[in-house]
Design a protein around this motif. Structure first.
Motif, PDB file in Angstrom:
ATOM      1  N   UNK A  11      59.506  13.844  19.330  1.00 50.19           N
ATOM      2  CA  UNK A  11      60.887  13.585  18.903  1.00 50.19           C
ATOM      3  C   UNK A  11      60.753  13.622  17.316  1.00 50.19           C
ATOM      4  N   UNK A  12      60.010  13.107  16.661  1.00 48.51           N
ATOM      5  CA  UNK A  12      59.775  13.272  15.159  1.00 48.51           C
ATOM      6  C   UNK A  12      59.177  14.588  14.830  1.00 48.51           C
ATOM      7  N   UNK A  13      58.075  15.173  15.625  1.00 48.81           N
ATOM      8  CA  UNK A  13      57.915  16.770  15.273  1.00 48.81           C
ATOM      9  C   UNK A  13      59.012  17.816  15.548  1.00 48.81           C
ATOM     10  N   UNK A  14      59.648  17.738  16.792  1.00 49.68           N
ATOM     11  CA  UNK A  14      60.588  18.368  17.142  1.00 49.68           C
ATOM     12  C   UNK A  14      61.777  18.518  16.079  1.00 49.68           C
ATOM     13  N   UNK A  15      62.218  17.172  15.516  1.00 51.24           N
ATOM     14  CA  UNK A  15      63.275  17.007  14.565  1.00 51.24           C
ATOM     15  C   UNK A  15      62.945  17.936  13.342  1.00 51.24           C
ATOM     16  N   UNK A  16      61.698  17.770  12.629  1.00 52.58           N
ATOM     17  CA  UNK A  16      61.392  18.333  11.683  1.00 52.58           C
ATOM     18  C   UNK A  16      61.360  19.925  11.869  1.00 52.58           C
ATOM     19  N   UNK A  17      60.991  20.458  13.036  1.00 58.76           N
ATOM     20  CA  UNK A  17      60.841  21.874  13.145  1.00 58.76           C
ATOM     21  C   UNK A  17      62.256  22.134  13.340  1.00 58.76           C
ATOM     22  N   UNK A  68      68.166  29.659  19.605  1.00 60.17           N
ATOM     23  CA  UNK A  68      67.878  28.427  18.540  1.00 60.17           C
ATOM     24  C   UNK A  68      67.124  27.469  19.407  1.00 60.17           C
ATOM     25  N   UNK A  69      67.171  27.140  20.590  1.00 62.52           N
ATOM     26  CA  UNK A  69      66.724  26.282  21.211  1.00 62.52           C
ATOM     27  C   UNK A  69      65.235  26.549  22.105  1.00 62.52           C
ATOM     28  N   UNK A  70      65.137  27.618  22.581  1.00 63.38           N
ATOM     29  CA  UNK A  70      64.213  28.199  23.267  1.00 63.38           C
ATOM     30  C   UNK A  70      63.316  29.422  22.771  1.00 63.38           C
ATOM     31  N   UNK A  71      64.138  30.203  21.756  1.00 61.84           N
ATOM     32  CA  UNK A  71      63.221  31.479  21.388  1.00 61.84           C
ATOM     33  C   UNK A  71      63.140  32.290  22.429  1.00 61.84           C
ATOM     34  N   UNK A  81      60.643  18.097  23.126  1.00 61.07           N
ATOM     35  CA  UNK A  81      59.848  19.049  22.481  1.00 61.07           C
ATOM     36  C   UNK A  81      60.408  19.804  21.342  1.00 61.07           C
ATOM     37  N   UNK A  82      61.966  19.580  20.992  1.00 64.03           N
ATOM     38  CA  UNK A  82      62.607  19.967  20.200  1.00 64.03           C
ATOM     39  C   UNK A  82      63.793  19.252  20.191  1.00 64.03           C
ATOM     40  N   UNK A 110      63.247  23.383  31.603  1.00 65.72           N
ATOM     41  CA  UNK A 110      63.905  23.307  30.203  1.00 65.72           C
ATOM     42  C   UNK A 110      65.262  22.928  30.266  1.00 65.72           C
ATOM     43  N   UNK A 111      65.774  21.584  30.041  1.00 63.36           N
ATOM     44  CA  UNK A 111      67.115  21.065  29.933  1.00 63.36           C
ATOM     45  C   UNK A 111      67.448  21.222  28.527  1.00 63.36           C
ATOM     46  N   UNK A 112      68.726  21.707  28.180  1.00 61.48           N
ATOM     47  CA  UNK A 112      69.015  21.755  26.812  1.00 61.48           C
ATOM     48  C   UNK A 112      70.352  20.807  26.779  1.00 61.48           C
ATOM     49  N   UNK A 113      70.272  20.038  25.603  1.00 62.76           N
ATOM     50  CA  UNK A 113      71.462  19.188  25.301  1.00 62.76           C
ATOM     51  C   UNK A 113      71.805  18.279  26.217  1.00 62.76           C
ATOM     52  N   UNK A 114      70.865  17.790  27.292  1.00 67.37           N
ATOM     53  CA  UNK A 114      70.937  16.855  28.228  1.00 67.37           C
ATOM     54  C   UNK A 114      72.259  17.318  29.186  1.00 67.37           C
TER      55      UNK A 114
END
Length: 623
Positions: A159-165, A397-400, A513-514, A529-533
């Motif tokens: 979560x911390x890595x994905x937030x910064x990215x 933005x979420x998956x490229x 992951x992001x 890959x689930x987006x925005x829950x």
């Protein structure tokens, strides 16, 4: 075969590489080998410690053709050496064949007793120590290293890595700093510069960023700004106490400030736990608005914010502006006496309108309500054109993901579905549509899309998008059958379309992951890959076009003005559509942006059509 033989790949020869380049390289390699051998022979006669040469060639310290930072020998005797590359030589750093070799070279060695310090051996056998080079260390380098957590769970780390990215993506146009402390805003005591603390947001210090966001949004919302200018003197909402529950974005802020300019008092909460722009909420709080929202609320926070927004001693709301029906439902259930004193409700979503019709059918709706969702300006512009652009933005933005050639199934072919399908088809995707309505289904077929049942294509599609406003459209059975890497997202307002709750079981692993992107992993290694829950993709993961939201926001403002100022008896305890005259007025306010010029009917033409020259031009039932 020699170990130093240089080979060039065939493609280099085919590209016409100059044969002289190959010759120069071979010569350079030969020269270096020769120098190494000569150095080894000469080192045998050097008395003292056994030296290990690191480089067969050491350049002259003051040679202008060499690297400027090469260390200088401290001995009085400086070895002479011809430059490896002459000044002005355009060859790519190779030695030329006629390079003159020295009789004996100054050798470099490392003394282990001096912690890796370098020394040079001169021709006469003396050893000269080179000056130590200081390593550059940034002031915060050590500090940043010490900040790193020593123990952290896998999920927290991801979560911390994905937030910064994702901060670089500006998800939902938010300036929220990932380094913010994790203290809940409910536990903070914050006040604005005027000492007012009747709000609950992430960080009041972000107000300046939010104000700039709002100013940018104003440039793309001409109708609201025109309405603010035209009606500001009349104050048509003087005395109105509006309680709102919508997405708190820069566009909503322009609407709130317009309502205030027209005389209303406003208190606001968010209708989605992920769509709030923290910096905008801060700007509103700094401006004196009572805002209760932040990005990433929990379910408990969500209802707490709504209650704080409504439950203020001595403050009785008389107008509701809702998006999804949660605020209306909360007041109806928790504060029935307050609900009876409401003068009007404005609702803009499919889900909220459906709830209102249910209340009306059961005879429990005791106030008039305006169905903004089914107004032409909302359906044709916000639902269609907004989603046509924002679906691609949210997915990118979420998956490229690359859309060309991807198989996509869109569940629902209403206005939102039409916008999504049009965008994906234009990008080269193979689009399938599911639909329950024969009319919408026929439209999908006429637009060139294949109409299918979800279970027919669920194993093969790459992306699943729901936009029906219904519940349990994608259930666990379908999720189990999806292919590895399938992207699942929702473009409808409610989070009920995808059965996310069924995925929270012990045998499935969730991996963040992001920001707003989760991998749900099955025991066999398959993942989706689930987006925005499962919540609204575009406002949770990206932004929406401001100009389109200007149309919707102006419609909402006019609906509030209409209900608040309507004479007694005009509207009963039921759900109404916005009058077509207002729909057309909203559209006309946006036309000057395009330098558009309307054609006017002549008296004869108006009489022939049975219309007023100034409208409305469509019947009230037109959608």
């Amino acid at each position: 075969m020699n170990d130093h033989t240089v080979f060039f790949p065939p493609r280099c020869r085919q590209c016409g590489l100059d044969t002289r380049l190959e010759s120069n390289v071979k010569s350079a390699m030969s020269v270096q080998v020769l120098a190494a051998k000569m150095a080894e022979v000469e080192l045998k006669d050097v008395p003292g410690k056994e030296l290990t040469p690191e480089s067969p060639l050491t350049p002259k310290a003051d040679d202008k053709g060499m690297v400027e930072n090469e260390p200088k020998a401290t001995s009085a005797t400086t070895p002479t050496m011809e430059p490896m590359v002459k000044t002005g030589d355009t060859s790519p750093g190779f030695l030329t064949p006629n390079t003159k070799m020295p009789q004996a070279s100054a050798m470099k060695r490392t003394d282990p007793q001096q912690n890796g310090g370098e020394a040079f051996v001169n021709r006469d056998g003396t050893v000269a120590e080179a000056p130590r080079l200081k390593k550059i260390q940034f002031a915060d380098q050590k500090q940043e290293f010490n900040k790193r957590p020593t123990k952290i769970g896998r999920r927290s780390l991801s979560r911390s890595i994905s937030q910064s990215s994702t901060d670089s993506y500006g998800s939902a146009a938010s300036y929220t700093d990932s380094s913010d402390d994790e203290t809940s805003p409910r536990d903070k005591q914050q006040k604005n510069s005027k000492g007012n603390g009747d709000f609950c947001i992430k960080n009041i210090k972000q107000a300046d960023f939010g104000r700039r966001e709002i100013e940018i949004a104003e440039q793309e919302m001409p109708a609201l700004m025109a309405l603010r200018k035209r009606a500001q003197g009349e104050k048509p909402l003087a005395g109105a106490k509006v309680v709102g529950c919508t997405h708190i974005t820069a566009q909503t802020a322009v609407l709130m400030e317009t309502l205030t300019a027209l005389g209303a008092q406003c208190r606001w909460a968010a209708c989605n736990i992920y769509s709030t722009q923290n910096e905008v909420a801060a700007a509103l709080a700094e401006g004196g608005f009572s805002v209760f929202a932040w990005k990433g609320e929990s379910e408990d926070d969500f209802w707490w914010c709504i209650d704080r927004c409504v439950n203020l001693e001595g403050w009785q709301p008389n107008m509701i502006l809702d998006d999804g029906g949660d605020l209306t439902h909360w007041i109806y259930k928790k504060y029935p006496n307050m609900f009876k004193k409401i003068k009007g409700i404005v609702e803009e979503s499919v889900t909220g309108v459906h709830r209102l019709y249910q209340l009306s059918k059961a005879g429990k709706l005791c106030v008039p309500a305006m169905n903004v969702n089914d107004s032409v300006t909302k359906q044709k512009f916000d639902n269609l054109y907004c989603c046509r652009e924002s679906i691609l933005d949210g997915l990118k933005r979420t998956t490229d993901v690359m859309f060309g050639g991807k198989q996509v199934v869109v569940c629902g072919y209403g206005e939102v579905g039409k916008g999504c399908c049009a965008a994906l088809k234009a990008m080269g995707s193979i689009v399938y549509v599911t639909e329950i309505d024969p009319i919408c289904a026929l439209q999908a077929c006429m637009d060139g899309f294949r109409l299918v049942k979800l279970n027919e294509v669920i194993r093969q599609v790459d992306i699943v998008i729901t936009c029906t406003g219904n519940k349990n459209v994608v259930v666990r059975e379908y999720l189990d059958r999806m292919k590895n890497g399938c992207i699942v997202c929702n473009m409808g307002h409610s989070n009920t379309e995808i059965d996310v709750a069924s995925l929270r079981t012990p045998e499935l692993t969730w991996e963040r992951v992001r920001s707003q992107v989760d991998h749900v992993i099955w025991p066999d290694g398959k993942r989706i890959v689930l987006l925005a829950e499962g919540r609204l993709l575009n406002l949770s993961c990206s932004t929406v076009p401001t100009f389109v939201l200007s149309i919707t926001a102006t419609t909402q403002a006019l609906a509030l003005i209409e209900l608040y100022n309507a004479p007694e008896g005009r509207y009963k305890q039921d759900v109404y559509l916005l009058p077509k005259k207002m729909d057309e007025y909203v559209a006309s306010l946006h036309l000057p942006t395009f330098d558009a010029h309307l054609t006017e009917l002549s008296d004869e033409q108006a009489k022939y059509l049975g219309l007023n020259k100034n409208g409305p031009f469509k019947p009230n039932y037109y959608r």
